[in-house]
Design an enzyme around this catalytic site. Structure first.
Site, PDB file in Angstrom:
ATOM      1  N   CYS A   1      39.876  41.355  42.027  1.00  0.00           N
ATOM      2  CA  CYS A   1      40.197  40.894  40.685  1.00  0.00           C
ATOM      3  C   CYS A   1      39.799  39.434  40.521  1.00  0.00           C
ATOM      4  O   CYS A   1      38.626  39.109  40.559  1.00  0.00           O
ATOM      5  CB  CYS A   1      41.683  41.142  40.399  1.00  0.00           C
ATOM      6  SG  CYS A   1      42.119  41.009  38.654  1.00  0.00           S
TER       7      CYS A   1
ATOM      8  N   HIS B   1      42.568  47.021  41.909  1.00  0.00           N
ATOM      9  CA  HIS B   1      43.580  46.488  42.828  1.00  0.00           C
ATOM     10  C   HIS B   1      43.991  47.509  43.892  1.00  0.00           C
ATOM     11  O   HIS B   1      44.983  48.216  43.720  1.00  0.00           O
ATOM     12  CB  HIS B   1      44.831  46.105  42.042  1.00  0.00           C
ATOM     13  CG  HIS B   1      44.697  44.868  41.228  1.00  0.00           C
ATOM     14  ND1 HIS B   1      44.882  43.608  41.751  1.00  0.00           N
ATOM     15  CD2 HIS B   1      44.398  44.690  39.928  1.00  0.00           C
ATOM     16  CE1 HIS B   1      44.700  42.697  40.800  1.00  0.00           C
ATOM     17  NE2 HIS B   1      44.407  43.331  39.681  1.00  0.00           N
TER      18      HIS B   1
ATOM     19  N   GLU C   1      45.521  46.981  46.561  1.00  0.00           N
ATOM     20  CA  GLU C   1      46.836  46.656  47.134  1.00  0.00           C
ATOM     21  C   GLU C   1      47.967  47.270  46.304  1.00  0.00           C
ATOM     22  O   GLU C   1      49.109  47.287  46.724  1.00  0.00           O
ATOM     23  CB  GLU C   1      47.003  45.138  47.264  1.00  0.00           C
ATOM     24  CG  GLU C   1      47.364  44.378  45.998  1.00  0.00           C
ATOM     25  CD  GLU C   1      46.191  44.161  45.043  1.00  0.00           C
ATOM     26  OE1 GLU C   1      45.106  44.734  45.281  1.00  0.00           O
ATOM     27  OE2 GLU C   1      46.377  43.427  44.045  1.00  0.00           O
TER      28      GLU C   1
END
Ligand code: ADP
Ligand code: MG
Lengths: 88, 728, 234, 88
Positions: C86, C203, C205
């Site tokens: 990002c 993302h 994560e």
């Protein structure tokens, strides 16, 4: 001397300009059908201290190259002029 | 004493009445100077002093075993176990958002975040409750406000996980923007503003003061030249990046033993922050005004004290710790300046270049505003026109309602909010309450924000009760137990007897429902004078609620889970068109009574859903709210992509068919269960004396009631998805 | 393995990345402050999501000048694993460690939603646990994720197989409706020529645990683990 | 006739300009200490069709008031000139 620098930054012609598209659509929506093209970029006004207009211009150009514009996608233009009195 | 009362014009500029001026003189024993009068003006405003609403707010139940901090601090705080607590509060930013939707909403979010940060908590979630005039006229406001909420929250990295949006004529010209923040704090790190002691340093951190938000027509303008008036910006521009730095720096600073408390700067800026800290500590304070960092040259003490520049915090620091605090802020590239100290003399003293320019008793400034007791009078009840014959085709009605602006999908809004950052969001926006796990524990928090201006217009007492119950239902639907309430009271001008009556009734309604459900009100906000040319807005109490799920893995989703599951209605199979979205939108009926609410029944129904979810009997649960049973059922189907086949549905007693499908009878849920779970669920319901009606079976790609309606899910979904885009 | 997560003042995915490294993978974690040059001997540097300096002017424009970025550049030049997610991707582009740039989303709106990605290169340090053509589901959350480059650059990275992820529909097709931000060639993530530096807008994560709605992100972290092991035999 | 309009939009003088502040700090950080003040706004280039320069200017002014600038917090300035040939 105190200078006023006016920097304009625009997306390069070959780069997609989503903001320009959105603004053009918005203008059409409001009835401004005469707008054919629209590009949206940034406008930056700096006041700075410099020995001369030409040295000031060089510094601002350096600022554009290093920070104010991203050469990969943007073009910039600048104007520098002497400021008469302290701003404000 | 011979008092020279300032001119009417001067008083109007500081928004004080003649009587209030006399009260100031009485309490001071002298006339205030201009700076002092300006400070009184802001602190004795309704916004800061609650002079009209305070007597009413005392009616709220606010205690409880889990309550660590009730109303009166920057946010309410509730024990959630594991040595942790949840801090939360809601705040309105209606007027700023009416002037500049983006910045108004953004700075509203910024303000509520600072309230939670001030408790020592780390914000973990935001919610937004929004009300506008009808589309398409309100499109610009909607877009601006949504962009502003997202712009601030997204940049801060705090997920916006819930909210509500309503469109109604009554908010044309006066939109409502209420923002709620939820934070988590270790109980041993909980901070309170009132813990300062004489000799403590006051450190101001964050943005420099500009001429922002000094009430446009201000007293001190008389000292300035004519043009300066326009030079005072009426709108504040937020800087979420700075607030992020401020958040992190405050968190680090709070780890220092010598930091006693943190106080945010909000309305009335430094004046309010200092006066509150000092008043709560029963102390005084002395400010060296020259030390306050400024954004503009030539600012007067008046402007500095009243500036509402955003992104600032005041820290109360034990002597000797100033440098260490400074170093923390320096690490985050923030200015942090010692601007004065807590004193023992009970006065707020402002010193400019060694000279006292103001010195008033803190107590008078902070708590001295005479309470107001406006006249209260019930409005004449409006006649209720009878509803026309129900439309033939209930399916078509369902499609229209689902595609209507008040019931359609909010995805076009919440996809513009980062609702996932923090890696905690277990149930994202789009269902009833959002559920976020609490790191390091098996628990989760459920949160929601709800209101219903239409019910409250019909009867503010019942409408407010319903708002509390509906919020609780949203929490309960996820399997969480409601913990506590924060409320935002959005009303018109209380000097209108009808408005004050509405306010009283709504407060009573919230109190009654909270007492019945055992919920303390731990924080809140009051926004009065919400008026436009059309008059006052509908009375709109908005209820924020947080619940606790002891075992996050026991959370219950809202969507149907599998074909073949039984789909049931919990609560009465009753119907009534009173106050319904159907009556308003399809029949144009805006008067009458709100739905009936029985708080005992409500409790029993919520009990059933909670017990069933704890025992793992529920595959899904969703409360029945606006649009009634059919809309709630259709939502469960749309979310899952699974249809439902039901037998024909008739209500108990003589009830119109449209009232059965779309009536908004209260205290109901749509749940689903497996064939294993069903018998236990039924016996649980019998035991609690709660009605349980088997509606049908999950499956297929339509919403079907045998012989009554059959609509393809795809049609419902399309209408629901596109509702906000349509300019209807 | 030791992961380093860079923290700029406006970073916020640092904690999420750190959470996955420590609590999901059980690996070693160091936070790397933007003002420090010391990379603390990490095996992989993550530049996480956020608004590094408020993202005023352009996302990542100011961050690239921070002291930590000098070390990150050296680390990358030496073959170290660098992963921009990002805002981190934006910074890597601004810093010239990856070609192109990220501009405002088509439609000019912020988007937070799940997206499908098709893996177009399973050779990078962050995709070696995937196979080419594999479709994964990963959330996006950004306002400026629209990948743009001049035509020459685009064809160079295409020819060099540097496009690692593209937005697609759930079947892996590059359908029109499956490009959430208007990126050129549906580009969601690219690597440098050597394959040790990856930038991506989505993302991973946020999807390394089932309760958060998906676990595909974990495959990327595991790829990094694998790559680090290959690089430094234990 | 075809016109080129160049619109610059800046935050009003006393309005908080977080972008400007951050960019100024960024410039200082890079050693451009001579920069005293910095304000950041938007630059918009429009091509449009209009009967005359003056009618075009009026239309663009209207566009500024309705969409391109936010009158509550921003000031704008514009220049309109005739375009020789069709752009691109
Ligand atoms: N302004 C908003 N911001 C974020 N989420 C929203 C907003 N408005 C609605 N939502 C979400 O959309 C869902 C449906 O909203 P609503 O119909 O008001 O729910 P309910 O009737 O269950 O309270 C909820 O999950 C809510 O949190
Ligand atoms: Mg609900």
């Amino acid at each position: 001397m105190r200078l006023l620098a006016r920097v304009t930054v625009l997306p390069k012609p070959l780069i997609n300009d989503p903001q320009g598209v959105t603004v053009r659509q918005g203008l059409h929506h409001l009835g401004f059908d005469e707008v054919e093209d629209c590009r949206v970029g940034k406008y930056i006004e700096l006041t700075l201290d410099s020995e001369s207009e030409s040295s000031g211009r060089n510094r601002v150009m350096e600022m554009c190259q290093r920070l104010l514009a991203n050469g990969v996608i943007e073009d910039y233009a600048l104007e520098v002029s002497a400021l008469q009195e302290a701003p404000r | 004493m011979n008092v020279a009362v300032p001119s009417d014009e001067k008083l109007r500029e500081v928004a004080l009445t003649r009587a209030e001026y006399h009260s100031i003189v009485d309490q001071l024993g002298r006339e205030p100077n201009d700076l002092e009068l300006g400070m009184f003006g802001v602190l004795w405003s309704e916004h800061c002093s609650y002079k009209t609403s305070r007597p009413l707010l005392r009616r709220f139940p606010s205690g409880g075993e889990r309550v660590l901090q009730g109303p009166g601090e920057n946010a309410g705080v509730v024990d959630i176990g594991y040595g942790l607590a949840v801090a939360f509060k809601v705040e309105s930013h209606n007027h700023p958002s009416a002037i500049e939707p983006y910045q108004g909403a953004a700075t509203g979010v910024g303000g509520i975040l600072r309230d939670v940060i001030a408790m020592g908590a780390r914000p973990v979630a935001l919610l937004d409750s929004l009300r506008f005039g009808p589309l398409p006229g309100s499109r610009r406001h909607l877009e601006g406000v949504v962009a502003g909420v997202g712009g601030y929250g997204n940049c801060m990295g705090i997920p916006t996980v819930g909210g509500e949006i309503y469109f109604d004529e009554s908010y044309r010209g006066n939109p409502l923007v209420n923002a709620m923040c939820v934070g988590i704090v270790r109980q041993d790190q909980l901070k309170r503003a009132g813990t300062g002691r004489s000799g403590d340093s006051l450190i101001l951190a964050g943005a420099p003061a500009g001429r922002d938000g000094i009430h446009a027509a201000s007293f001190a303008s008389l000292e300035l030249d004519g043009s300066s008036e326009q030079r005072r910006p009426a709108v504040q521009v937020g800087n979420p990046f700075m607030e992020k730095c401020l958040l992190e720096a405050c968190q680090e600073a709070l780890d220092l033993e010598g930091v006693r408390a943190v106080q945010d700067l909000g309305a009335a800026g430094l004046t309010s922050a200092v006066a509150e800290c000092a008043a709560k500590a029963e102390a005084g304070a002395s400010i060296e005004i020259d030390r306050v960092p400024r954004r503009e040259r030539g600012m007067t003490p008046y402007e500095v004290m009243l500036s509402e520049s955003q992104e600032r915090m005041l820290l109360i620091v034990e002597p000797g710790w100033e440098e260490r605090v400074g170093a923390v802020f320096d690490r985050w590239d923030l200015e942090a300046v010692r601007i004065g100290s807590i004193t023992g003399d009970g006065r707020l003293q402002i010193v400019e270049r060694g000279v006292d320019v103001a010195a008033v008793p803190v107590r008078v400034l902070a708590d001295g505003a005479p309470l107001r007791h406006p006249v209260s009078r019930a409005p004449e009840p409006a006649p209720t026109p009878s509803a026309p014959e129900p439309a033939e085709d209930a399916g078509a009605t369902l499609v229209r309602l689902l595609g209507g602006p008040n019931l359609c999908s909010r995805r076009p809004v919440f996809r513009r909010y980062d609702h996932m950052v923090g890696n905690a969001t277990l149930l994202p926006p789009g269902g009833d309450a959002a559920v976020l796990r609490v790191a390091g524990t098996p628990a989760a928090l459920a949160m929601t924000i709800d209101g219903n201006g239409r019910y409250c217009r019909l009867d503010p007492l019942i409408g407010a009760e319903i708002a509390v119950c509906e919020a609780a239902r949203n929490i309960v639907a996820t399997g969480a137990t409601p913990l506590a309430v924060t409320d935002c009271l959005n009303f018109g001008n209380p000097d209108r007897p009808e408005v004050f009556w509405q306010l009283e009734r709504a407060v009573d309604g919230i109190s009654r429902a909270c007492e019945a459900l055992g919920l303390p009100v731990v924080s809140g906000n009051v926004s009065l004078y919400n008026e436009s040319e059309q008059g006052a807005i509908d009375p709109t109490p908005v209820i924020g609620m947080v619940g606790l799920l002891e075992d996050a893995s026991r959370r219950v989703p809202q969507a149907l889970q599998a074909e073949g599951d039984f789909v049931l209605l919990v609560g009465e199979n009753a119907g009534g068109l009173e106050g319904s979205e159907l009556a308003a939108r399809e029949y144009g009926v805006q008067t009458g009574r709100p739905p009936v609410l029985d708080l005992l029944k409500e409790q029993a129904v919520q009990d059933l859903v909670l017990q069933a979810s704890r025992q793992g009997l529920l595959r899904s649960a969703h409360d029945v709210a606006e649009g009634g049973l059919l809309v709630a059922l259709a939502e469960c189907c749309i979310w899952s992509g699974i249809g439902v086949r039901c037998s024909a549905l008739q209500a108990d007693g003589e009830v119109r068919q449209d009232a059965v499908f779309f009536g908004e009878a209260q205290s109901r849920f749509i749940v689903s269960a497996t064939s294993h779970g069903l018998p236990e669920l039924q016996s649980l319901a019998r035991g609690l004396k709660v009605d349980l009606t088997l509606l049908g079976l999950a499956g297929g790609d339509r919403v079907e009631f045998d012989g009554q309606l059959s609509v393809p899910l795809s049609e419902l979904r399309t209408a629901w998805d596109r509702g906000l885009e349509a300019d209807a | 393995m030791r992961f380093g997560v860079v923290v700029f003042p406006g970073t916020w995915s640092d904690r999420d990345c750190g959470w996955v490294v420590e609590h999901v993978l059980g690996e070693e974690l160091r936070y790397l402050w933007h003002k420090d040059r010391d990379l603390a001997g990490v095996d992989c540097v993550i530049l996480p999501g956020g608004f590094s300096y408020g993202d005023y002017l352009r996302a990542g424009a100011i961050a690239r000048f921070s002291p930590v970025m000098e070390s990150v550049r050296e680390f990358a030049d030496g073959g170290g694993l660098v992963w921009g997610i990002c805002n981190g991707f934006q910074i890597l582009c601004e810093a010239g460690l990856l070609p192109g740039a990220l501009v405002r989303n088509a439609g000019s709106e912020f988007r937070c939603q799940w997206s499908h990605l098709v893996c177009d290169d399973a050779g990078s340090a962050f995709s070696n646990r995937l196979s080419r053509g594999q479709v994964i589901r990963v959330p996006i959350s950004h306002g400026e994720g629209n990948y743009q480059a001049d035509p020459a650059t685009l064809s160079r990275i295409e020819q060099g197989g540097q496009v690692v992820f593209r937005y697609c529909d759930e079947t892996g097709r590059l359908a029109d409706g499956a490009n959430p931000n208007g990126s050129a060639h549906h580009i969601a993530g690219i690597r440098n020529e050597r394959g040790n530096v990856l930038g991506m807008m989505p993302h991973p994560e946020r999807c390394a645990e089932p309760e958060l709605g998906g676990t595909d992100g974990r495959l990327l972290f595991e790829s990094a683990l694998h790559a680090a092991r290959e690089r430094v035999p234990a």
